[in-house]
Write an enzyme that holds these catalytic residues in place. Structure first.
Site, mmCIF file in Angstrom:
data_model
loop_
_atom_site.group_PDB
_atom_site.id
_atom_site.type_symbol
_atom_site.label_atom_id
_atom_site.label_comp_id
_atom_site.label_asym_id
_atom_site.label_seq_id
_atom_site.Cartn_x
_atom_site.Cartn_y
_atom_site.Cartn_z
ATOM 1 N N SER A 19 73.023 3.099 29.406
ATOM 2 C CA SER A 19 73.218 4.483 29.848
ATOM 3 C C SER A 19 73.852 4.628 31.225
ATOM 4 O O SER A 19 74.192 5.742 31.619
ATOM 5 C CB SER A 19 71.884 5.227 29.838
ATOM 6 O OG SER A 19 71.478 5.479 28.517
ATOM 7 N N LYS A 22 77.042 6.616 31.500
ATOM 8 C CA LYS A 22 77.064 8.075 31.418
ATOM 9 C C LYS A 22 77.705 8.723 32.644
ATOM 10 O O LYS A 22 78.124 9.885 32.576
ATOM 11 C CB LYS A 22 75.650 8.624 31.219
ATOM 12 C CG LYS A 22 75.073 8.386 29.818
ATOM 13 C CD LYS A 22 73.692 9.016 29.687
ATOM 14 C CE LYS A 22 73.204 9.057 28.239
ATOM 15 N NZ LYS A 22 72.542 7.827 27.820
ATOM 16 N N SER A 74 68.604 10.939 30.787
ATOM 17 C CA SER A 74 69.466 10.064 29.992
ATOM 18 C C SER A 74 69.548 10.486 28.537
ATOM 19 O O SER A 74 69.540 9.656 27.617
ATOM 20 C CB SER A 74 68.978 8.608 30.097
ATOM 21 O OG SER A 74 70.027 7.705 29.902
#
Length: 230
Positions: A19, A22, A74
């Site tokens: 993640s 991102k 997240s």
């Protein structure tokens, strides 16, 4: 501020980012969408392996609400919806990869908006590239504001609101000068973490990848070491 590398171990080793990738999607969204732009969630947005913020199909969400969900908790469902808002998942991934090249993260390739891995949508980056990406992201004031939030209001899908809370334990611990960070985990990436802090005009970014345990204490130790260098 200078971009100098103070220290590293295998800084150009290639790993899955989970993640932490991102941040690229967040920059694409900040480049393209007004924060008050709104869209209605679909069942396809929520059909994803979680961590998720809990999007409810049919509920309307704003760009800003989805960015809160993307960076604080997240949310993979939020990543899917933001990708749709910038033209769909393939378009979003292409724009994330263009952004990576633009900011100098030459080894980075995003395979999905969320950082999830799968056949045909594997992602790769390096500790060096993640530091470059997050340094670029900090040039967006709203990015820094969002990752520094401990809580935010978010639609509950029932006509009301709920509180979402940052997953970053270093932020919640009150580490002096802490700006914010981003965690990630997949079976392929293992534990990943980016931690950012500033004191007396000095900004530091610590990146940890392919960890075997939660990385909060390592992030704290690296930031402490960096600030002691003066």
């Amino acid at each position: 501020n200078s971009g100098s590398i103070l220290g590293g171990k295998d800084p150009y080793g290639q790993h899955a980012p989970a993640s932490t990738i991102k941040a690229l999607l967040a920059m694409v969204v900040l480049d393209q969408l007004p924060m008050d732009a709104a869209a209605r969630a679909t069942a396809a947005n929520t059909d994803v392996e979680c961590t998720c913020v809990g999007l409810v199909p049919g509920q309307v969400y704003t760009t800003r609400q989805l960015l809160d969900a993307l960076l604080m908790v997240s949310g993979n469902d939020a990543a899917n919806m933001l990708a749709d808002m910038v033209g769909g998942s393939p378009t979003a991934v292409a724009k994330m990869n263009a952004k990576a090249q633009q900011v100098g993260a030459r080894t980075t390739r995003a395979g999905s908006p969320s950082g999830l891995d799968g056949p045909g949508w594997e992602s790769v980056t390096t500790p060096h590239d993640l530091a470059v990406i997050y340094r670029a992201a900090l040039h967006y004031p709203l990015f820094g504001q969002i990752i520094h939030q401990t809580t935010a209001a978010f639609p509950d899908g029932k006509g009301g609101v709920k509180q979402i809370a940052s997953h970053d334990r270093l932020l919640l611990s009150g580490y002096p000068g802490f700006v914010g960070g981003k965690t990630g985990y997949t079976n392929l990436a293992r534990e990943t973490y980016v931690a950012m802090a500033q004191r007396d005009g000095k900004w530091l970014i610590a990146v940890m990848m392919y960890g075997t345990d939660e990385l909060w204490d390592q992030g704290r130790a690296l930031l402490d070491w960096g600030f002691k260098l003066g």
